[in-house]
Design a protein around this motif. Structure first.
Motif, mmCIF file in Angstrom:
data_model
loop_
_atom_site.group_PDB
_atom_site.id
_atom_site.type_symbol
_atom_site.label_atom_id
_atom_site.label_comp_id
_atom_site.label_asym_id
_atom_site.label_seq_id
_atom_site.Cartn_x
_atom_site.Cartn_y
_atom_site.Cartn_z
ATOM 1 N N ALA A 285 0.827 -1.210 0.000
ATOM 2 C CA ALA A 285 0.000 0.000 0.000
ATOM 3 C C ALA A 285 0.865 1.265 0.000
ATOM 4 C CB ALA A 285 -0.919 -0.007 1.211
ATOM 5 N N ASN A 286 2.170 1.095 0.136
ATOM 6 C CA ASN A 286 3.075 2.248 0.157
ATOM 7 C C ASN A 286 3.928 2.358 -1.101
ATOM 8 O OD1 ASN A 286 3.168 3.892 2.791
ATOM 9 N ND2 ASN A 286 2.792 1.787 3.448
ATOM 10 N N GLN A 287 3.581 1.560 -2.105
ATOM 11 C CA GLN A 287 4.387 1.513 -3.322
ATOM 12 C C GLN A 287 4.489 2.880 -4.000
ATOM 13 O OE1 GLN A 287 2.565 -0.868 -6.388
ATOM 14 N NE2 GLN A 287 4.487 -1.913 -6.801
ATOM 15 N N HIS A 288 3.448 3.696 -3.848
ATOM 16 C CA HIS A 288 3.457 4.998 -4.526
ATOM 17 C C HIS A 288 4.149 6.083 -3.711
ATOM 18 C CE1 HIS A 288 -0.167 4.518 -2.197
ATOM 19 N NE2 HIS A 288 -0.574 5.761 -2.399
ATOM 20 N N VAL A 289 5.088 5.674 -2.841
ATOM 21 C CA VAL A 289 5.924 6.643 -2.127
ATOM 22 C C VAL A 289 6.867 7.346 -3.104
ATOM 23 C CG1 VAL A 289 7.685 4.897 -1.557
ATOM 24 C CG2 VAL A 289 7.519 6.979 -0.205
ATOM 25 N N VAL A 290 7.206 6.679 -4.201
ATOM 26 C CA VAL A 290 7.972 7.336 -5.276
ATOM 27 C C VAL A 290 7.315 6.996 -6.605
ATOM 28 C CG1 VAL A 290 10.258 7.370 -4.153
ATOM 29 C CG2 VAL A 290 9.565 5.374 -5.478
ATOM 30 N N THR A 291 7.538 7.849 -7.588
ATOM 31 C CA THR A 291 7.095 7.536 -8.957
ATOM 32 C C THR A 291 8.331 7.482 -9.852
ATOM 33 O OG1 THR A 291 6.739 9.870 -9.399
ATOM 34 C CG2 THR A 291 4.820 8.598 -8.664
ATOM 35 N N GLY A 292 8.120 6.980 -11.072
ATOM 36 C CA GLY A 292 9.262 6.812 -11.974
ATOM 37 C C GLY A 292 9.940 5.469 -11.730
ATOM 38 N N LYS A 293 9.175 4.503 -11.166
ATOM 39 C CA LYS A 293 9.717 3.171 -10.915
ATOM 40 C C LYS A 293 9.747 2.376 -12.229
ATOM 41 C CE LYS A 293 6.279 2.464 -7.915
ATOM 42 N NZ LYS A 293 5.633 3.784 -7.839
ATOM 43 N N PRO A 294 10.493 1.261 -12.278
ATOM 44 C CA PRO A 294 10.468 0.425 -13.482
ATOM 45 C C PRO A 294 9.070 -0.173 -13.656
ATOM 46 C CG PRO A 294 12.240 -0.243 -11.975
ATOM 47 C CD PRO A 294 11.391 0.724 -11.224
ATOM 48 N N ALA A 295 8.684 -0.436 -14.914
ATOM 49 C CA ALA A 295 7.327 -0.928 -15.172
ATOM 50 C C ALA A 295 7.026 -2.220 -14.406
ATOM 51 C CB ALA A 295 7.121 -1.107 -16.673
ATOM 52 N N GLY A 296 8.042 -3.058 -14.181
ATOM 53 C CA GLY A 296 7.821 -4.324 -13.474
ATOM 54 C C GLY A 296 7.662 -4.153 -11.967
ATOM 55 N N SER A 297 7.922 -2.974 -11.465
ATOM 56 C CA SER A 297 7.858 -2.742 -10.009
ATOM 57 C C SER A 297 6.889 -1.621 -9.678
ATOM 58 C CB SER A 297 9.244 -2.380 -9.463
ATOM 59 O OG SER A 297 10.187 -3.335 -9.829
ATOM 60 N N GLY A 298 5.752 -1.626 -10.350
ATOM 61 C CA GLY A 298 4.732 -0.618 -10.054
ATOM 62 C C GLY A 298 4.879 0.650 -10.874
ATOM 63 N N GLY A 299 5.849 0.676 -11.788
ATOM 64 C CA GLY A 299 6.026 1.862 -12.637
ATOM 65 C C GLY A 299 4.970 1.931 -13.723
ATOM 66 N N LEU A 300 4.859 3.098 -14.319
ATOM 67 C CA LEU A 300 3.845 3.325 -15.355
ATOM 68 C C LEU A 300 4.475 3.103 -16.724
ATOM 69 C CD1 LEU A 300 0.920 4.781 -15.759
ATOM 70 C CD2 LEU A 300 2.309 6.742 -16.430
ATOM 71 N N GLU A 301 3.809 2.347 -17.587
ATOM 72 C CA GLU A 301 4.262 2.228 -18.968
ATOM 73 C C GLU A 301 4.302 3.641 -19.551
ATOM 74 O OE1 GLU A 301 5.245 -0.357 -20.567
ATOM 75 O OE2 GLU A 301 4.506 -2.022 -19.350
ATOM 76 N N GLY A 302 5.441 4.035 -20.093
ATOM 77 C CA GLY A 302 5.513 5.349 -20.737
ATOM 78 C C GLY A 302 6.041 6.459 -19.839
ATOM 79 N N ARG A 303 6.218 6.193 -18.521
ATOM 80 C CA ARG A 303 6.742 7.252 -17.647
ATOM 81 C C ARG A 303 8.155 7.651 -18.093
ATOM 82 N NH1 ARG A 303 8.890 10.813 -15.963
ATOM 83 N NH2 ARG A 303 9.031 11.732 -13.888
ATOM 84 N N ASP A 304 8.919 6.669 -18.633
ATOM 85 C CA ASP A 304 10.283 6.965 -19.078
ATOM 86 C C ASP A 304 10.308 8.076 -20.137
ATOM 87 O OD1 ASP A 304 9.028 5.374 -20.994
ATOM 88 O OD2 ASP A 304 10.727 4.022 -21.316
ATOM 89 N N ARG A 305 9.319 8.073 -21.042
ATOM 90 C CA ARG A 305 9.332 9.029 -22.147
ATOM 91 C C ARG A 305 8.421 10.241 -21.910
ATOM 92 N NH1 ARG A 305 7.669 4.088 -25.613
ATOM 93 N NH2 ARG A 305 8.867 3.306 -23.866
ATOM 94 N N ALA A 306 7.718 10.238 -20.783
ATOM 95 C CA ALA A 306 6.664 11.249 -20.580
ATOM 96 C C ALA A 306 7.193 12.690 -20.665
ATOM 97 C CB ALA A 306 5.977 11.030 -19.234
#
Ligand code: NAD
Length: 434
Positions: free
Chosen positions: A185-206
């Motif tokens: 429930a605390n995974q969203h303490v940071v953003t910009g994570k890898p897609a396999g670890s709760g990251g968003l597809e496309g955050r790298d290029r956003a």
């Protein structure tokens, strides 16, 4: 203890940043005058809410202990949790963190997100450390910051020299410090994570995609076509690479690049992915790329081009080089790349500046989507993310562009006015406790 103190002195020696805070305050005051900002709210927004400085020890590969100094500045949270990146660079200090945190407050407000602004980092040169050392530095920094960050309180993200791997280590460390039932429930303490670890597809290029879109929207408004337009990019990292990638897809031509190691030019065009692949095998550097000639550092901004994208550090376009810029549009991928004196010259010369808080806001919008995805336990597809991003960024661009035409002000002033008014409204509606 004596060695630790000596080490600490060495690590915390002041590195000049040439007044980033001075720059952001001048921009703020000019917009505040323009909108006749309530004096009490001007006072509140002129200072930062919290400034956290942590000194922490890390064991190096050779067995010795080094002390690092990390910063987190929380500027304002009137609209929601503090949000902003963590930077690993020799120029990180309290002045830079304050300025960058303030820029984040304006950026999240302008984008209409439920966030405030924060920023931080560690004063270090990451190229001097092994991957294992960087992991231990990051985990120990997270541990030191842990009581002051949180998914509903302050949410860091990547910035210069930090990336999805850094965020994965941060999330894992933070989550490991929670009771088992609260971890995911605390995974969203940071953003910009890898897609396999709760990251968003496309955050790298956003962010880079947003820089490209801002240029495209501007071209549309001015009946211009981006095909065969020449562009130069300072900084070939996350933001610079992706902005170049999307511009090239649209038919524009990359003709010069500068990174921390050198500058290159080819007026016939540099193939973006060839350069990107080259840097992967050249320790991240563009130097000696075979399909371009090298350029003197001081000549970079004078390169013949239509579009200039500063996507590296702050204070790069100044009175020293603003007269030499050939582009008709400067799209600020970096935060604070143009100082007030440089901006004055550009505007007098009729050059359009798409300001950082609008131009690079794709990153924080992407981060918001990642935060929502984690919070709601969802998984979003890439095409869905890109379409949402484009719609949101178009709205922001139109808002700023229309305001600048209506009030006859440049786009930075317009963006600041819109951002500050939204925060002013929140304070006026809520009042000041007690
Ligand atoms: P990055 O670490 O991925 O890349 C930085 C690039 O800048 C590298 O190519 C590096 O060599 C180059 N560089 C460093 N010092 C330089 C110098 N003195 N002269 C020329 N080039 C230099 O960083 P990034 O994430 O691409 O961030 C770049 C800028 O964009 C920063 O100002 C950052 O605050 C801003 N930004 C980043 C994001 C994001 O999502 N990553 C979002 C908004 C704004």
């Amino acid at each position: 203890m004596a060695t630790l103190t000596a080490e600490l002195k060495k690590k915390t020696k002041k590195v000049p940043v040439r007044g980033m805070m001075n720059n952001v305050m001048k921009q703020f005051n000019s917009a505040a005058d323009q909108i006749n900002l309530h004096p009490s709210i001007r006072k509140i927004l002129s200072i930062t809410n919290n400034e956290i400085i942590v000194n922490f020890p890390v064991k190096m590969d050779n067995g010795e202990v080094e002390i690092f100094r990390g910063y987190r500045v929380q500027h304002n949270n009137a609209l929601g949790p503090y949000k902003g990146g963590l930077r690993y660079h020799s120029t990180v200090d309290i002045d830079a963190a304050r300025a960058l945190a303030m820029w984040m407050t304006w950026k999240t407000s302008l984008a209409g997100l439920p966030y405030g602004g924060g920023k931080g980092g560690i004063q270090l040169d990451p190229s001097k450390y092994s991957q294992g050392e960087l992991e231990r530095i990051t985990r120990r920094f997270t541990f030191a910051l842990a009581d002051n960050i949180g998914p509903e309180h302050d949410i860091p993200a990547p910035d210069v020299n930090t990336n999805d791997q850094t965020m994965a280590w941060m999330a894992d460390t933070y989550m490991s410090m929670r009771p088992p039932a609260e971890r995911t429930a605390n995974q969203h303490v940071v953003t910009g994570k890898p897609a396999g670890s709760g990251g968003l597809e496309g955050r790298d290029r956003a962010t880079g995609f947003g820089v490209f879109l801002a240029i495209k929207f501007w071209a549309e408004k001015n009946n211009k076509n981006l095909k065969r337009k020449k562009f130069i990019v300072q900084g070939f990292g996350n933001v610079g690479y992706w902005a170049a990638h999307f511009l090239e897809d649209e038919g524009a031509k990359l003709v010069a690049v500068q990174d921390a190691f050198g500058s290159i030019e080819n007026q016939k065009g540099i193939v973006v992915d060839d350069l990107f692949n080259y840097t992967k095998s050249n320790k991240g550097s563009i130097i000696d790329f075979p399909d371009a000639k090298s350029l003197k550092k001081e000549d970079f901004f004078a390169t013949e081009c239509d579009i200039c994208i500063p996507a590296a550090l702050g204070n790069q376009i100044t009175a020293d080089n603003a007269t030499q810029i050939k582009a008709t549009i400067v799209a600020e991928g970096a935060n604070g790349p143009t100082n007030v004196e440089g901006e004055k010259i550009l505007l007098e010369r009729g050059i359009t500046i798409i300001p950082d808080i609008l131009c690079n806001s794709g990153g924080v919008v992407g981060s918001y989507y990642e935060w929502l995805q984690n919070r709601n336990g969802e998984l979003w597809q890439l095409d869905e993310v890109m379409a949402k991003l484009e719609k949101k960024l178009r709205e922001s661009f139109n808002k700023v562009y229309d305001y600048s035409l209506k009030k006859v002000v440049d786009m930075r002033t317009a963006a600041y006015c819109i951002a500050i008014q939204r925060i002013e409204r929140a304070y006026v509606e809520r009042g000041i406790f007690p």
